[in-house]
Design a protein around this motif. Sequence first.
Motif, short mmCIF file in Angstrom:
data_model
loop_
_atom_site.label_atom_id
_atom_site.label_comp_id
_atom_site.label_asym_id
_atom_site.label_seq_id
_atom_site.Cartn_x
_atom_site.Cartn_y
_atom_site.Cartn_z
N ALA A 40 -4.14 11.01 -8.17
CA ALA A 40 -5.32 10.31 -8.94
C ALA A 40 -5.67 8.85 -8.21
N ALA A 41 -6.95 8.81 -8.58
CA ALA A 41 -7.63 7.53 -7.82
C ALA A 41 -7.07 6.33 -8.41
N LEU A 42 -6.76 5.03 -7.94
CA LEU A 42 -6.67 4.07 -8.42
C LEU A 42 -7.47 3.31 -9.29
N GLU A 43 -8.63 3.65 -8.64
CA GLU A 43 -9.89 2.80 -9.36
C GLU A 43 -10.52 3.59 -10.45
N GLY A 44 -11.48 3.02 -11.36
CA GLY A 44 -12.21 3.83 -12.37
C GLY A 44 -13.07 5.13 -11.87
N ASP A 45 -13.66 4.93 -10.60
CA ASP A 45 -14.43 5.84 -10.15
C ASP A 45 -13.71 6.26 -8.61
N GLY A 46 -12.98 5.68 -8.25
CA GLY A 46 -12.33 6.18 -6.88
C GLY A 46 -13.16 5.89 -5.74
N SER A 47 -14.17 5.17 -5.72
CA SER A 47 -15.08 5.15 -4.67
C SER A 47 -15.07 3.97 -3.76
N THR A 48 -13.99 2.94 -4.21
CA THR A 48 -13.55 1.89 -3.46
C THR A 48 -12.29 1.72 -3.12
N LYS A 49 -11.79 1.57 -1.88
CA LYS A 49 -10.45 1.43 -1.45
C LYS A 49 -9.84 -0.06 -2.24
N PRO A 50 -8.74 0.04 -2.71
CA PRO A 50 -8.32 -1.41 -3.28
C PRO A 50 -8.42 -2.50 -2.21
N LEU A 51 -8.43 -3.62 -2.60
CA LEU A 51 -8.15 -4.50 -1.83
C LEU A 51 -6.87 -5.22 -2.05
N TYR A 52 -5.86 -4.77 -1.23
CA TYR A 52 -4.35 -5.16 -1.59
C TYR A 52 -4.13 -6.66 -1.48
N ASN A 53 -3.61 -7.42 -2.30
CA ASN A 53 -2.98 -8.61 -2.19
C ASN A 53 -1.60 -8.66 -2.78
N TRP A 54 -0.84 -8.50 -1.75
CA TRP A 54 0.73 -8.48 -2.14
C TRP A 54 1.40 -9.79 -2.75
N HIS A 55 0.76 -10.81 -2.33
CA HIS A 55 1.00 -12.02 -2.92
C HIS A 55 1.04 -12.05 -4.43
N ALA A 56 -0.13 -11.60 -4.91
CA ALA A 56 -0.74 -11.61 -6.58
C ALA A 56 0.46 -10.66 -6.98
N GLU B 291 0.83 -1.32 -0.09
CA GLU B 291 0.02 0.14 0.13
C GLU B 291 1.02 1.30 0.25
N ALA B 292 1.93 1.13 0.98
CA ALA B 292 2.64 2.40 1.05
C ALA B 292 3.52 2.66 -0.30
N SER B 293 3.71 1.63 -1.09
CA SER B 293 4.72 1.90 -2.25
C SER B 293 3.71 2.27 -3.36
N ILE B 294 2.42 2.00 -3.37
CA ILE B 294 1.62 2.40 -4.51
C ILE B 294 1.28 3.76 -4.26
N VAL B 295 0.80 4.03 -3.14
CA VAL B 295 0.24 5.53 -2.54
C VAL B 295 1.22 6.77 -2.96
N GLU B 296 2.67 6.44 -2.77
CA GLU B 296 3.72 7.39 -2.86
C GLU B 296 4.00 7.69 -4.43
N ILE B 297 3.35 6.75 -5.29
CA ILE B 297 3.88 7.09 -6.74
C ILE B 297 2.54 7.26 -7.40
N LEU B 298 1.39 7.35 -7.09
CA LEU B 298 0.24 7.44 -7.74
C LEU B 298 0.21 8.56 -8.69
N SER B 299 0.73 9.94 -8.36
CA SER B 299 0.68 11.17 -9.13
C SER B 299 1.32 10.81 -10.34
N VAL B 300 2.29 9.84 -10.84
CA VAL B 300 2.91 9.84 -11.99
C VAL B 300 2.21 9.17 -13.00
N TYR B 301 1.02 8.69 -12.63
CA TYR B 301 0.23 7.83 -13.57
C TYR B 301 -0.71 9.06 -14.35
N ALA B 302 -0.78 10.26 -13.73
CA ALA B 302 -1.67 11.37 -14.38
C ALA B 302 -0.85 12.09 -15.40
#
Length: 308
Positions: A210-226, A177-188
Amino acid sequence: MAAITSTTTVTMDDGAKLFVKVLGGPVTNTAKPLLIALHGAPGLISHLESEATFAFLAPHYRVIAYDARGSGASDQTPPYTHARWIQDIEALRVWAGADKFVLAGHSYGGFVALDYALAHEDRLNGLILRDTWTDGRSAPMGALARIVTSPRVAGKVDIERQIRLWSGRLENQAEFEASIVEILSVYAPPDELVEKHNREQGIASSGEPAALEGDGSTKPLYNWHAQNFAFSRNMPDFYVRDRLNEIRAPTLVVVGRHDIVTPVALSEEIANQAGNAKLVIFEESGHNPAVDEPAKFQKVVLEFLLGL
């Protein structure tokens, strides 16, 4: 029969259950063509991105937007291999009663879509690839280098943690989660284009990434194993650059001009070497033209599909 939206679970041959949303259904209306959408980022993104991207097709297509195994509300049942994900796509095709269909993949979903096209091209009416690449052996480290040196995040990210993210060596869920949140802005796209899009859509600027999901309404369900499996095991074996000319299905290749994760050159490569491909570059988009330039994206996709 009126188009409807429904949610269900579909059981795979190994007992794993996938969360599935059907747009433009019912799914049993086989007179209506089928499109199956693959989201990106295993263990992070879900059907919400696919749903937000392709809901506009409901009058024309049955659209299956689903959580890949290991992601969202689907079972976290290994293996998380491309071969297993391809089997799941085939099971959904059969479940929907379609001999042939259109497959759409975004980002990591594009990797799986390319492998599917090489394994089952006889099943495809068309292929839509959005901001993706062909070489998992070198591209992840290229993406990492561009991300950590981006002016938006340079000096603000934990580089060692980012290396673990992009090489599939995350230590736990919290680190994912921490690794994703800190780089979200580069996707925009660039800030001035974000401001322009917000003004055009009447959206107040929040200063949030920027939101991770299409509408930003739901927090992602992280699965680090995948995530770990995808980048430590799948990526080193994913290389389709030399086989692109085997893909004969009509292919739409879409990419944002300002995408630093999967740059324009990587989509140009696909369009130039695939047998029947068209490239559209979105000049005001980052990693997701469907969000950054939705009206143009929908027009381009619909024109492509109506031409099949």
